[in-house]
Design a protein around this motif. Sequence first.
Motif, PDB file in Angstrom:
ATOM      1  N   GLY A 109      -3.416  11.931  48.672  1.00 28.84           N
ATOM      2  CA  GLY A 109      -4.256  10.736  48.681  1.00 28.84           C
ATOM      3  C   GLY A 109      -5.177  10.633  49.878  1.00 28.84           C
ATOM      4  N   THR A 110      -5.214  11.661  50.708  1.00 30.84           N
ATOM      5  CA  THR A 110      -6.076  11.633  51.900  1.00 30.84           C
ATOM      6  C   THR A 110      -7.546  11.495  51.521  1.00 30.84           C
ATOM      7  OG1 THR A 110      -4.471  13.017  53.050  1.00 30.84           O
ATOM      8  CG2 THR A 110      -6.680  12.878  54.003  1.00 30.84           C
ATOM      9  N   LEU A 111      -7.928  12.116  50.412  1.00 31.81           N
ATOM     10  CA  LEU A 111      -9.335  12.074  49.977  1.00 31.81           C
ATOM     11  C   LEU A 111      -9.594  10.939  48.995  1.00 31.81           C
ATOM     12  CD1 LEU A 111      -9.918  15.901  49.466  1.00 31.81           C
ATOM     13  CD2 LEU A 111     -10.347  14.510  51.494  1.00 31.81           C
ATOM     14  N   GLY A 112      -8.642  10.028  48.849  1.00 35.28           N
ATOM     15  CA  GLY A 112      -8.830   8.922  47.926  1.00 35.28           C
ATOM     16  C   GLY A 112      -7.915   9.061  46.722  1.00 35.28           C
ATOM     17  N   SER A 113      -7.747   7.960  46.025  1.00 33.83           N
ATOM     18  CA  SER A 113      -6.863   7.960  44.857  1.00 33.83           C
ATOM     19  C   SER A 113      -7.536   8.661  43.674  1.00 33.83           C
ATOM     20  CB  SER A 113      -6.487   6.526  44.471  1.00 33.83           C
ATOM     21  OG  SER A 113      -7.664   5.789  44.154  1.00 33.83           O
ATOM     22  N   VAL A 114      -6.716   9.220  42.792  1.00 35.57           N
ATOM     23  CA  VAL A 114      -7.213   9.885  41.587  1.00 35.57           C
ATOM     24  C   VAL A 114      -6.454   9.323  40.393  1.00 35.57           C
ATOM     25  CG1 VAL A 114      -7.854  12.006  42.782  1.00 35.57           C
ATOM     26  CG2 VAL A 114      -5.545  11.745  41.901  1.00 35.57           C
ATOM     27  N   PRO A 115      -6.996   9.438  39.184  1.00 34.74           N
ATOM     28  CA  PRO A 115      -6.284   8.941  37.995  1.00 34.74           C
ATOM     29  C   PRO A 115      -4.938   9.638  37.839  1.00 34.74           C
ATOM     30  CG  PRO A 115      -8.582   9.378  37.495  1.00 34.74           C
ATOM     31  CD  PRO A 115      -8.347   9.917  38.863  1.00 34.74           C
ATOM     32  N   ASP A 116      -4.021   8.967  37.139  1.00 34.25           N
ATOM     33  CA  ASP A 116      -2.667   9.498  36.980  1.00 34.25           C
ATOM     34  C   ASP A 116      -2.660  10.854  36.292  1.00 34.25           C
ATOM     35  OD1 ASP A 116      -1.172   6.229  36.349  1.00 34.25           O
ATOM     36  OD2 ASP A 116      -1.699   7.277  38.216  1.00 34.25           O
ATOM     37  N   LYS A 117      -3.440  11.012  35.240  1.00 33.07           N
ATOM     38  CA  LYS A 117      -3.462  12.291  34.526  1.00 33.07           C
ATOM     39  C   LYS A 117      -3.984  13.410  35.426  1.00 33.07           C
ATOM     40  CE  LYS A 117      -3.825  10.591  29.789  1.00 33.07           C
ATOM     41  NZ  LYS A 117      -4.614  10.633  28.523  1.00 33.07           N
ATOM     42  N   VAL A 118      -5.006  13.072  36.244  1.00 31.31           N
ATOM     43  CA  VAL A 118      -5.532  14.077  37.165  1.00 31.31           C
ATOM     44  C   VAL A 118      -4.484  14.423  38.218  1.00 31.31           C
ATOM     45  CG1 VAL A 118      -7.322  14.580  38.884  1.00 31.31           C
ATOM     46  CG2 VAL A 118      -7.909  13.336  36.782  1.00 31.31           C
ATOM     47  N   ALA A 119      -3.778  13.397  38.709  1.00 32.03           N
ATOM     48  CA  ALA A 119      -2.729  13.638  39.711  1.00 32.03           C
ATOM     49  C   ALA A 119      -1.637  14.529  39.149  1.00 32.03           C
ATOM     50  CB  ALA A 119      -2.148  12.304  40.184  1.00 32.03           C
ATOM     51  N   GLU A 120      -1.305  14.302  37.872  1.00 31.69           N
ATOM     52  CA  GLU A 120      -0.271  15.130  37.242  1.00 31.69           C
ATOM     53  C   GLU A 120      -0.729  16.583  37.141  1.00 31.69           C
ATOM     54  OE1 GLU A 120       2.164  15.428  32.995  1.00 31.69           O
ATOM     55  OE2 GLU A 120       0.893  13.688  33.444  1.00 31.69           O
ATOM     56  N   MET A 121      -1.995  16.806  36.744  1.00 33.94           N
ATOM     57  CA  MET A 121      -2.513  18.162  36.636  1.00 33.94           C
ATOM     58  C   MET A 121      -2.588  18.823  38.019  1.00 33.94           C
ATOM     59  SD  MET A 121      -2.829  18.685  33.479  1.00 33.94           S
ATOM     60  CE  MET A 121      -3.743  20.217  33.523  1.00 33.94           C
ATOM     61  N   ILE A 122      -2.956  18.040  39.058  1.00 31.73           N
ATOM     62  CA  ILE A 122      -3.022  18.596  40.413  1.00 31.73           C
ATOM     63  C   ILE A 122      -1.626  19.002  40.877  1.00 31.73           C
ATOM     64  CG2 ILE A 122      -3.464  18.000  42.836  1.00 31.73           C
ATOM     65  CD1 ILE A 122      -5.810  16.286  41.824  1.00 31.73           C
ATOM     66  N   ALA A 123      -0.610  18.149  40.582  1.00 29.07           N
ATOM     67  CA  ALA A 123       0.763  18.477  40.982  1.00 29.07           C
ATOM     68  C   ALA A 123       1.241  19.746  40.301  1.00 29.07           C
ATOM     69  CB  ALA A 123       1.694  17.299  40.651  1.00 29.07           C
ATOM     70  N   ARG A 124       0.889  19.881  39.015  1.00 30.84           N
ATOM     71  CA  ARG A 124       1.294  21.089  38.284  1.00 30.84           C
ATOM     72  C   ARG A 124       0.607  22.322  38.880  1.00 30.84           C
ATOM     73  NH1 ARG A 124       0.584  20.831  31.944  1.00 30.84           N
ATOM     74  NH2 ARG A 124       2.056  19.110  32.336  1.00 30.84           N
TER      75      ARG A 124
END
Length: 597
Positions: free
Chosen positions: A396-411
């Motif tokens: 979250g350092t660069l700002g919040s992202v949508p949940d689906k995007v966060a899930e894809m980034i985590a994967r």
Amino acid sequence: MQRFSISVSSRLAIISTCFSLAIVLAVAMTAYRALSQDFETTLIEQQTYQAERVSSQVSQSLQMRLSMLEAFGTSLTDGENLLSQKRLEQLLGRQSALTALFSNGLLILDRQTTAIAEDTFVPNRIGTNYADRDHFKQAIRTRQPVISKPIIGRTTGVPLLSFVAPIQSDAGDLLGFISGSIDLNETNLIPPDALRMSRRQKAELLVIDTQNFLYVESPEHRAIGDIQPLPNPGESPLIDAAMSGLGLGEVTAESGDPLIFATSHLERLGWLFIRVVPKELAKAPAIDSFNRFLVASLLIVCLMVPLTYLVTHSAMRPLDRMTQRIRTMSSAGTTSARVEETGPPEVRNLAQAFNRLQDERDATIRMQDDFISNVSHELRTPLTSLNGALKLISSGTLGSVPDKVAEMIARALRNGQRLQLLISDLLDFNKLNAGEMQLTMKAQPLAPIVTQAIHENQTTAQVRKVTLVAHCDSGLNMATDAHRLRQILDNFISNAIKHSPPGGQVRLEATEKEENRIRLTVTDQGDGVPENFHAHLFHRFSQAEAGTKRASKGTGLGLAICRELATLMNGQIGAYNDHGAHFWVEFPVEKTGGSKE
């Protein structure tokens, strides 16, 4: 000047002919005697085993009856006193299973061993006192279930076996006894299958009562129905030999035929079980085997003399074919050893081909290792940057992202980290192979290393619902490279977590072994390592699973790296199954420091 040497084919022809003739001659002189002794020994061992087997079966049958009688005795009390006379008689009338086991009936006695209830009416039995019987004396003294020696019934006048079990209150007070008896004339304790087996094996089974000198079981007296006395001394050599204490041996029957016998003694009854077979049963297979061997040997010798020379010459052609095969194995060898290029021409050719194969194999392996090392180094830098960027976005350092995007980034981050671990494994393995791995060995306590290994694997264990447990004495110290030891323990723990069932436990234990060695063992509660995979467990790129599981299970390099690291630190590594997989690494207790390459 070239030294003259005999070719392999000529040597084989000479050696084969000489040895064949010598072997046939030696075996022809000694075979029959050896075979006779072997078959006789085997026959004696068979009879000993069968006698002991029947004795054990009878003992188990007696113990089963005694246990059932003892269990029935617990139902004859209300916890403080014996049940009423009427209730005792009702319970006796319902014991069809016990009645079938005790042919002479069941009897309940008071604490003075006076009969007070019976399931089958026998005149004058109720009211009879049995306190003078030895087995009742023993039951009163020990308050334990007892089986008598064969006795004559006081009211029935027949040979009996009497079973007695004490009846006690909840407080342990003696209330009375439950007794059952067997009429030995009506009940045959010898298992029917033992008698059938004896007849099928052309053997006889005799059972004699050494206390009362009676036949309990014998082919001659089986049809009479009543137990018969033993013959007088000197009338039966077999009975005389068995009664003299010989456990096995050979006797001559009254007919003059030699017999082989073996005995087994059942102490609790004083019974002796005897298995008897004619000695001819040992000679017949020996003669048959010897005849077959002699005929086959003569045929072989007759064929061998003219064919040996031709066969040994033809042996060179397979050697040449082997040479060609070895030349095609340049990429599939398993060792870098070389063979000496000496000996007969055929052997020299084979050695030269093998050495060329090994040269090509080593060159190929070096090329593969260099390629993997270069590619791994080239991939590490961009992959590190990629994982760093994904961590920044995910945190979250660069700002919040949508949940689906966060899930894809985590994967993507998980897979990037997995790929980074794979590259690290490849680089470590190449360093180990090249001898470039640097270790810093220093004496240090072992407990903090164990604690840190457990702590840093807790997250993975919690995700898989596995409990991590560690045990390490605070006084254990050893000379080791803490980072590389952690690498071994992390690999063991990670594998154990993967293969543990949900709710299972993974245990890390450090113990001091004999000869100043410390063993660290990681244990799981999974299915263990497949038996057919043990030999390949610590080889590189080896995995017990295949197919779609491969990507999630690892690279197949972890355990190979662990083995190399353990060897580099003067340790040993291994695994075994015992209600789960047990992976262990063992090191000597040394007080050294400095660096080691």
